[in-house]
Design a protein around this motif. Structure first.
Motif, PDB file in Angstrom:
ATOM      1  N   ASN A  65      75.059  30.773  34.577  1.00 21.90           N
ATOM      2  CA  ASN A  65      74.568  30.605  35.950  1.00 21.90           C
ATOM      3  C   ASN A  65      75.700  30.137  36.854  1.00 21.90           C
ATOM      4  O   ASN A  65      75.744  28.992  37.300  1.00 21.90           O
ATOM      5  CB  ASN A  65      73.411  29.603  35.982  1.00 21.90           C
ATOM      6  CG  ASN A  65      72.199  30.111  35.227  1.00 21.90           C
ATOM      7  OD1 ASN A  65      71.688  31.185  35.523  1.00 21.90           O
ATOM      8  ND2 ASN A  65      71.752  29.351  34.234  1.00 21.90           N
ATOM      9  N   ALA A  66      76.648  31.041  37.115  1.00 21.22           N
ATOM     10  CA  ALA A  66      77.791  30.728  37.968  1.00 21.22           C
ATOM     11  C   ALA A  66      77.576  31.325  39.355  1.00 21.22           C
ATOM     12  O   ALA A  66      77.051  32.438  39.484  1.00 21.22           O
ATOM     13  CB  ALA A  66      79.075  31.268  37.349  1.00 21.22           C
ATOM     14  N   LYS A 101      79.747  30.384  22.847  1.00 22.09           N
ATOM     15  CA  LYS A 101      78.852  29.401  23.458  1.00 22.09           C
ATOM     16  C   LYS A 101      78.335  29.912  24.792  1.00 22.09           C
ATOM     17  O   LYS A 101      79.036  30.611  25.522  1.00 22.09           O
ATOM     18  CB  LYS A 101      79.601  28.084  23.653  1.00 22.09           C
ATOM     19  CG  LYS A 101      78.757  26.952  24.230  1.00 22.09           C
ATOM     20  CD  LYS A 101      79.591  25.683  24.332  1.00 22.09           C
ATOM     21  CE  LYS A 101      78.787  24.523  24.899  1.00 22.09           C
ATOM     22  NZ  LYS A 101      79.597  23.283  24.996  1.00 22.09           N
ATOM     23  N   VAL A 102      77.091  29.550  25.127  1.00 19.68           N
ATOM     24  CA  VAL A 102      76.509  29.861  26.431  1.00 19.68           C
ATOM     25  C   VAL A 102      76.092  28.553  27.090  1.00 19.68           C
ATOM     26  O   VAL A 102      75.346  27.761  26.509  1.00 19.68           O
ATOM     27  CB  VAL A 102      75.295  30.802  26.311  1.00 19.68           C
ATOM     28  CG1 VAL A 102      74.657  31.025  27.676  1.00 19.68           C
ATOM     29  CG2 VAL A 102      75.706  32.131  25.692  1.00 19.68           C
ATOM     30  N   VAL A 103      76.580  28.321  28.298  1.00 21.60           N
ATOM     31  CA  VAL A 103      76.221  27.140  29.084  1.00 21.60           C
ATOM     32  C   VAL A 103      75.280  27.582  30.192  1.00 21.60           C
ATOM     33  O   VAL A 103      75.631  28.441  31.007  1.00 21.60           O
ATOM     34  CB  VAL A 103      77.475  26.461  29.673  1.00 21.60           C
ATOM     35  CG1 VAL A 103      77.080  25.339  30.624  1.00 21.60           C
ATOM     36  CG2 VAL A 103      78.365  25.932  28.561  1.00 21.60           C
ATOM     37  N   ASN A 104      74.095  27.006  30.233  1.00 21.45           N
ATOM     38  CA  ASN A 104      73.100  27.387  31.240  1.00 21.45           C
ATOM     39  C   ASN A 104      73.158  26.529  32.500  1.00 21.45           C
ATOM     40  O   ASN A 104      72.567  26.898  33.523  1.00 21.45           O
ATOM     41  CB  ASN A 104      71.695  27.315  30.639  1.00 21.45           C
ATOM     42  CG  ASN A 104      71.442  28.439  29.647  1.00 21.45           C
ATOM     43  OD1 ASN A 104      71.628  29.611  29.972  1.00 21.45           O
ATOM     44  ND2 ASN A 104      71.040  28.087  28.433  1.00 21.45           N
ATOM     45  N   ASP A 164      75.921  21.086  28.695  1.00 23.02           N
ATOM     46  CA  ASP A 164      75.317  22.387  28.399  1.00 23.02           C
ATOM     47  C   ASP A 164      74.091  22.694  29.247  1.00 23.02           C
ATOM     48  O   ASP A 164      73.873  23.834  29.647  1.00 23.02           O
ATOM     49  CB  ASP A 164      74.911  22.460  26.911  1.00 23.02           C
ATOM     50  CG  ASP A 164      76.117  22.496  25.998  1.00 23.02           C
ATOM     51  OD1 ASP A 164      77.248  22.482  26.512  1.00 23.02           O
ATOM     52  OD2 ASP A 164      75.939  22.524  24.773  1.00 23.02           O
ATOM     53  N   ASP A 165      73.242  21.705  29.511  1.00 22.95           N
ATOM     54  CA  ASP A 165      71.964  21.994  30.168  1.00 22.95           C
ATOM     55  C   ASP A 165      71.581  20.853  31.098  1.00 22.95           C
ATOM     56  O   ASP A 165      70.599  20.153  30.881  1.00 22.95           O
ATOM     57  CB  ASP A 165      70.881  22.225  29.110  1.00 22.95           C
ATOM     58  CG  ASP A 165      69.658  22.924  29.682  1.00 22.95           C
ATOM     59  OD1 ASP A 165      69.760  23.498  30.788  1.00 22.95           O
ATOM     60  OD2 ASP A 165      68.596  22.899  29.040  1.00 22.95           O
ATOM     61  N   ASP A 166      72.364  20.686  32.145  1.00 28.19           N
ATOM     62  CA  ASP A 166      72.159  19.613  33.110  1.00 28.19           C
ATOM     63  C   ASP A 166      71.173  20.089  34.177  1.00 28.19           C
ATOM     64  O   ASP A 166      71.494  20.931  35.016  1.00 28.19           O
ATOM     65  CB  ASP A 166      73.503  19.244  33.738  1.00 28.19           C
ATOM     66  CG  ASP A 166      73.398  18.074  34.700  1.00 28.19           C
ATOM     67  OD1 ASP A 166      72.270  17.664  35.050  1.00 28.19           O
ATOM     68  OD2 ASP A 166      74.458  17.571  35.137  1.00 28.19           O
ATOM     69  N   LYS A 167      69.969  19.539  34.145  1.00 28.35           N
ATOM     70  CA  LYS A 167      68.910  19.960  35.067  1.00 28.35           C
ATOM     71  C   LYS A 167      69.042  19.338  36.451  1.00 28.35           C
ATOM     72  O   LYS A 167      68.322  19.720  37.373  1.00 28.35           O
ATOM     73  CB  LYS A 167      67.537  19.594  34.488  1.00 28.35           C
ATOM     74  CG  LYS A 167      67.192  20.304  33.191  1.00 28.35           C
ATOM     75  CD  LYS A 167      66.990  21.795  33.398  1.00 28.35           C
ATOM     76  CE  LYS A 167      66.469  22.470  32.147  1.00 28.35           C
ATOM     77  NZ  LYS A 167      66.329  23.940  32.325  1.00 28.35           N
ATOM     78  N   GLU A 168      69.941  18.381  36.616  1.00 25.47           N
ATOM     79  CA  GLU A 168      70.063  17.680  37.888  1.00 25.47           C
ATOM     80  C   GLU A 168      71.234  18.181  38.722  1.00 25.47           C
ATOM     81  O   GLU A 168      71.383  17.791  39.872  1.00 25.47           O
ATOM     82  CB  GLU A 168      70.219  16.174  37.637  1.00 25.47           C
ATOM     83  CG  GLU A 168      69.009  15.527  36.972  1.00 25.47           C
ATOM     84  CD  GLU A 168      67.748  15.719  37.787  1.00 25.47           C
ATOM     85  OE1 GLU A 168      67.776  15.410  38.990  1.00 25.47           O
ATOM     86  OE2 GLU A 168      66.739  16.170  37.217  1.00 25.47           O
ATOM     87  N   VAL A 221      70.423  26.423  47.744  1.00 25.89           N
ATOM     88  CA  VAL A 221      70.605  25.256  46.887  1.00 25.89           C
ATOM     89  C   VAL A 221      69.876  25.527  45.578  1.00 25.89           C
ATOM     90  O   VAL A 221      68.682  25.851  45.582  1.00 25.89           O
ATOM     91  CB  VAL A 221      70.046  23.970  47.538  1.00 25.89           C
ATOM     92  CG1 VAL A 221      70.081  22.820  46.554  1.00 25.89           C
ATOM     93  CG2 VAL A 221      70.842  23.622  48.782  1.00 25.89           C
ATOM     94  N   ARG A 222      70.592  25.431  44.480  1.00 29.12           N
ATOM     95  CA  ARG A 222      69.957  25.545  43.168  1.00 29.12           C
ATOM     96  C   ARG A 222      70.073  24.209  42.448  1.00 29.12           C
ATOM     97  O   ARG A 222      71.125  23.578  42.423  1.00 29.12           O
ATOM     98  CB  ARG A 222      70.610  26.629  42.318  1.00 29.12           C
ATOM     99  CG  ARG A 222      70.001  26.653  40.922  1.00 29.12           C
ATOM    100  CD  ARG A 222      70.284  27.875  40.111  1.00 29.12           C
ATOM    101  NE  ARG A 222      69.639  27.722  38.797  1.00 29.12           N
ATOM    102  CZ  ARG A 222      69.656  28.635  37.844  1.00 29.12           C
ATOM    103  NH1 ARG A 222      70.288  29.794  38.035  1.00 29.12           N
ATOM    104  NH2 ARG A 222      69.045  28.416  36.687  1.00 29.12           N
TER     105      ARG A 222
END
Length: 422
Positions: free
Chosen positions: A10-11, A287-290, A324-328, A347-348
């Motif tokens: 998600n870049a 590796k996949v970083v979301n 890896d998965d920072d929701k903030e 804004v995402r």
């Protein structure tokens, strides 16, 4: 490359247009902070210090290969070495005023520009020469620099017109899939999308034109894949893989028919999401970083790799340090250029994305359930919309930035008019 490195799935780019996106990347700031909104060369503000300048201050050698696509003289960008760069003739975009909306006739003619073309039309030979220049530098100069170095290689492809060589055109002789979501979708009928289609002059693509454009686009992607493979093979053959990182990315996305939009200039994900694959000693294999990242994080990773400091006040966190998965984590993009009556801001945060329009209804998408942005849930989730709007206002006042952009463009148009009278 994905097998040998990390995919940042998600870049995002700073803005869905080359000039503002590249200028933001180079200067470590938002595009509204550097007052670059379009592809016009005239009366732009002074060149901001670039990452090359800041790296040089910390003892890093920098190399630029290929086109610049910035408004200023490439010599002012601070690179230690430059090859095959260039500056387009002024004035570039001749009408920066966005109200009322105008139709770009030149873009409407692009509908028939696809298929097997000449070198002047597809630039594939020129792009391969850029890769060869980069490989030659790696072979003969990289070991002689005596200090850390970074190299940026800017390709012309993938870019309209959608011409390619016979070899790559024939790769897709059986055709390619059509856009899954056309002009009948809810998001395609949003006033911003309707206006952008009018501006781009692309309403009424025939089935043949649609198929030709997409076939050419796929062919160009395959050509870029070949060039990337050639570069990676050379890095391995030269024994540089153990101490060299490679990042593949772009300055913006491309709609290629989704919602009836064929170019850029939109904050839908197809317009602002960019590829980002990083391979080398700093990155894990496969590796996949979301976690959402952006171009500023890519630039910050250059400082991290070379053991230098991202300049104070500059945006971005090195890719190597992102969880890896920072929701903030919050990602921001904006657009104030041609085809938009007024400003728009994206804004995402986590799985949610807000597109905030000054002159159109806002849109909220839950990307986990609606990755194609088909359903606006702004009215259904007011608390989430308010949360993301608060994040936006922590970055800037959208109303103030929109007014700033229009005021700057009005002054810029006066200088354009004077230039055209000469």
């Amino acid at each position: 490359m994905a097998e040998q490195g990390t995919v940042f799935y998600n870049a995002y780019c700073p803005a869905p247009l080359c000039f503002p996106s590249r200028q933001a990347f180079n200067a470590g700031k938002r595009s509204h902070e550097v007052n670059i909104y379009s592809t016009c060369f005239i009366n732009n503000p002074p060149q901001q210090p670039t990452y090359a300048t800041k790296l040089a201050e910390q003892g890093v050698h920098s190399v630029l290969v290929g086109k610049v696509d910035l408004y200023d003289d490439p010599a002012n960008m601070g690179f230690s070495e430059m090859y095959r760069m260039g500056l387009k003739d002024k004035p570039g975009l001749k009408n920066v005023i966005r109200r009322p909306a105008e139709k770009e006739d030149a873009d409407s003619r692009k509908a028939n520009q696809y298929g097997v073309g000449t070198e002047e039309q597809h630039h594939q030979g020129a792009d391969e020469q850029l890769i060869d220049i980069a490989i030659d530098w790696l072979s003969n100069k990289s070991s002689q620099v005596g200090r850390p170095w970074v190299m940026k290689i800017n390709m012309h492809n993938v870019h309209p017109p959608m011409y390619t060589t016979q070899e790559y055109w024939d790769m897709y002789k059986d055709g390619v899939e059509r856009p899954k979501f056309g002009e009948d979708c809810e998001s395609a009928q949003h006033p911003y999308a309707v206006n952008l289609r009018y501006h781009q002059g692309n309403i009424g693509f025939t089935d043949e034109q649609e198929a030709g454009w997409r076939r050419g686009y796929f062919a160009k992607i395959s050509f870029m894949d070949y060039l990337l493979g050639k570069l990676m093979d050379s890095v391995a053959e030269l024994g540089l893989s153990g101490n060299t990182n490679i990042i593949y990315t772009a300055d913006h996305g491309f709609m290629i028919g989704k919602f009836g939009l064929w170019l850029k200039s939109t904050l839908y994900d197809d317009g602002i999401r960019i590829p980002c694959i990083a391979a080398g000693p700093d990155y894990e294999n496969g590796k996949v970083v979301n976690t959402p990242v952006d171009a500023h994080d890519i630039r910050a990773s250059l400082f991290h790799t070379t053991g230098t400091n991202n300049p104070e006040g500059w945006l971005g966190t090195p890719l190597q340090l992102i969880a890896d998965d920072d929701k903030e984590r919050v990602i921001f993009s904006e657009y104030h250029g041609q085809g938009s009556l007024s400003g728009s801001f994206a804004v995402r945060k986590g799985d949610w994305k807000l597109i905030y329009y000054i002159a159109s209804p806002h849109q909220l998408f839950h990307l986990a359930e609606d990755p194609d942005e088909l359903h606006n849930v702004y009215d259904r989730f007011p608390d989430k919309a308010a949360e993301l709007e608060a994040e936006l206002r922590n970055i800037c006042s959208p109303e103030a930035v929109d007014a700033q952009a229009h005021a700057f463009q009005a002054e810029q148009q006066l200088h354009i008019d004077e230039y055209l009278k000469r």
